[in-house]
Design a protein around this motif. Structure first.
Motif, PDB file in Angstrom:
ATOM      1  N   PHE A  64       0.638 -14.958 -58.940  1.00  0.00           N
ATOM      2  CA  PHE A  64      -0.302 -15.116 -60.052  1.00  0.00           C
ATOM      3  C   PHE A  64      -1.710 -15.399 -59.539  1.00  0.00           C
ATOM      4  N   THR A 137       8.009 -11.339 -65.702  1.00  0.00           N
ATOM      5  CA  THR A 137       7.150 -10.811 -64.638  1.00  0.00           C
ATOM      6  C   THR A 137       8.032 -10.230 -63.527  1.00  0.00           C
ATOM      7  N   ILE A 303       2.143  -8.901 -62.172  1.00  0.00           N
ATOM      8  CA  ILE A 303       1.363  -9.916 -62.887  1.00  0.00           C
ATOM      9  C   ILE A 303      -0.054  -9.407 -63.148  1.00  0.00           C
TER      10      ILE A 303
END
Length: 312
Positions: A64, A137, A303
């Motif tokens: 992320f 994700t 992501i």
């Protein structure tokens, strides 16, 4: 298609149809190409997102933060022990303040109802980085890997061996939606959450996907294009429960002997972390059939695709 996602939450595959899932996969693959070519893609420069991790994380957190950095997003990492929610402040109060401060929230937590409540009280998008019921994700990263290694989804059979938890539930919905066959190898008596099972079967009926739960590992491995290993237990479980699950799932450990029962060109996938010697052997992890490192890298690109899709 972009308008279907802009400003919306990204919580689980059960909330999306095939067209929407494939859109995110293709967008993520496009970002991977840009990343490989070192092509700048700071499309969201100026945005500030909060990252709340209530469970430990290696891949999800780092994926992320790198994805956000490449897109030009500033991230603020929130430690749960430093929030007033630990002293009893209602989640809805916390969520509404986050909504005033940030352009979105990326959260990894326990019960799925937690991300749903954040989404309820925030106008800005909420992205689920993992709950007990979903790991969406990871699902996009898995589909990217399958498309890269197998060329598509048609005619694919997946043998899943591991705990019936968030990755399994996401894989169930994923296969049913895209028409892939899924054989879940697990000890007799261990069954999925009913609501996930029902949604899976509803979608499978529409696509023709075969979703089978079996205690026969050989049945699951036969003609499998993909052997998907998974931890036999989950974070936070009591020590006695961990030992019970390790014993129950031991017959489903992915070994080279097990891989030989799948197709000759079968690949091995695992969401990681893998507990070598428990859910998979070191030999399988390091074999030419293992694609876990490509799969892990794809988390970052997945992501990126999700962020780009939902950001306002």
């Amino acid at each position: 298609m972009r308008n279907r996602f802009r400003g919306k939450d990204y919580l689980a595959f059960k909330d999306m149809d095939r067209e929407e899932i494939e859109f995110i996969v293709d967008l993520s693959l496009d970002f991977k190409k840009k990343w490989a070519a070192r092509e700048p893609h700071e499309y969201l420069k100026g945005q500030v997102w909060a990252a709340l991790f209530e469970k430990n994380s290696t891949r999800t957190r780092n994926a992320f933060q790198r994805a956000a950095a490449d897109l030009g997003i500033t991230t603020v990492y929130l430690r749960p022990d430093e929030l007033q929610s630990g002293r009893g402040e209602p989640l809805k109060d916390t969520a509404r303040m986050f909504d005033r401060y940030y352009d979105g929230l990326f959260i990894r937590t326990f019960g799925h109802e937690i991300v749903e409540e954040y989404a309820k009280w925030m106008d800005h998008p909420v992205i689920n980085g993992l709950t007990t019921l979903a790991h969406p994700t990871q699902g996009i990263a898995d589909l990217m890997t399958i498309k890269e290694k197998k060329g598509g989804y048609k005619g694919i059979k997946i043998c899943y061996a591991g705990n019936l938890y968030n990755v399994c539930y996401t894989t169930m919905i994923m296969c049913a939606t895209l028409g892939m066959d899924l054989y879940v190898a697990r000890p007799e008596g261990m069954e999925p959450v009913q609501e996930i099972y029902e949604e899976t079967m509803r979608r499978a009926e529409a696509t023709g996907a075969k979703i089978v739960f079996t205690s026969d590992f050989d049945e699951a491995l036969k003609d499998a294009d993909i052997v998907y290993g998974m931890s036999h237990y989950s974070m936070g479980q009591a020590p006695e429960e961990v030992e019970r699950l390790k014993k129950a799932f031991h017959p489903y450990q992915v070994t080279m002997e097990a891989m030989k029962k799948a197709k000759k060109d079968a690949i091995f996938m695992h969401c990681l972390p893998a507990y070598r010697g428990i859910d998979v052997t070191d030999e399988v992890m390091e074999s030419e059939q293992s694609v876990v490192w490509d799969q892990g890298e794809n988390r970052m690109h997945s992501i990126k695709g999700i962020l780009a899709a939902v950001a306002r």
